[in-house]
Enzyme design. Structure first.
Site: not given
Length: 215
Positions: A163, A62-64
């Site tokens: 996003r 998962l993205d930060r």
């Protein structure tokens, strides 16, 4: 992102499920899934998990700035089994998001191919010539004070897909440091991996794991 502005939360591990084969945790926003490049970016979820579960193996990321459900394998065989499910798109993921503006329509599907924006990496962008297929279904929830709550269902797993797709739709995710203009107005990026449905490596039973939406 430089190491100087990386201040991950030091929350204890939030374990959703644990058995002999798999471990599911609720990743906090602001913590890398895997180490970044550079000494200051070594702290991440996989190293924290391996401190408690030495055999833990990475399956996906998962993205930060995204929180929510992540699965780790505790055996090589489980890692292979889960890896194939992600590769073949047999897993089902649901994300919750808060986005700018009032979204028109109740449901929809976004088909916009994506690729890394090389001069500005790690940013990604829509590219109809070189992009890879990216598909996201969406369902609108409550709308209040110029903000819309969304449920997002990615059919592909491109980097930054949700996003970029929300930005392309004209409704960037609140608090997104890359794709939204007023990220500083929010304490975090309002994107959360709410549920993950997969087949258990032992026996293949379809099981859904959830992490409560924190916003």
């Amino acid at each position: 992102m430089g190491s100087s502005d990386y201040n991950p939360p030091d929350d204890p591990l939030d374990i959703i499920h644990e058995d002999a084969d798999i471990l599911l945790v609720n990743k906090p926003a602001g913590l890398l899934s895997v180490p970044g490049k550079g000494e200051g970016l070594a702290d991440c979820l996989i190293t924290r998990i391996q401190a408690a579960f030495p055999t833990a193996l990475l399956v996906h990321r998962l993205d930060r700035d995204t929180s929510g459900v992540m699965v780790f394998a505790l055996k090589k065989s489980a890692q292979r089994h889960l890896g194939l499910q992600f590769e073949r798109r047999h897993t089902k993921k649901t994300y919750a998001a808060l986005v700018h503006g009032e979204v028109a329509g109740k449901t929809g599907e976004i088909h916009l191919p994506m690729v890394v924006d090389w001069p500005n990496r790690p940013l990604q962008h829509v590219n109809f010539v070189h992009g890879k297929q990216a598909v996201t279904q969406w369902r609108r929830g409550a709308v209040k004070d110029g903000v819309t709550r969304m449920r997002l269902y990615p059919h592909t797993g491109r980097s930054h897909q949700l996003r970029v797709h929300m930005q392309a739709m004209g409704h960037p995710i609140l608090g997104d440091p890359f794709y939204s203009e007023n990220a500083a107005d929010y304490p975090r990026m309002m994107l959360h991996a709410e549920s993950l449905k997969l087949r258990h490596p032992q026996g293949g039973k379809a099981t859904e794991f959830k992490a409560k939406v924190p916003f």
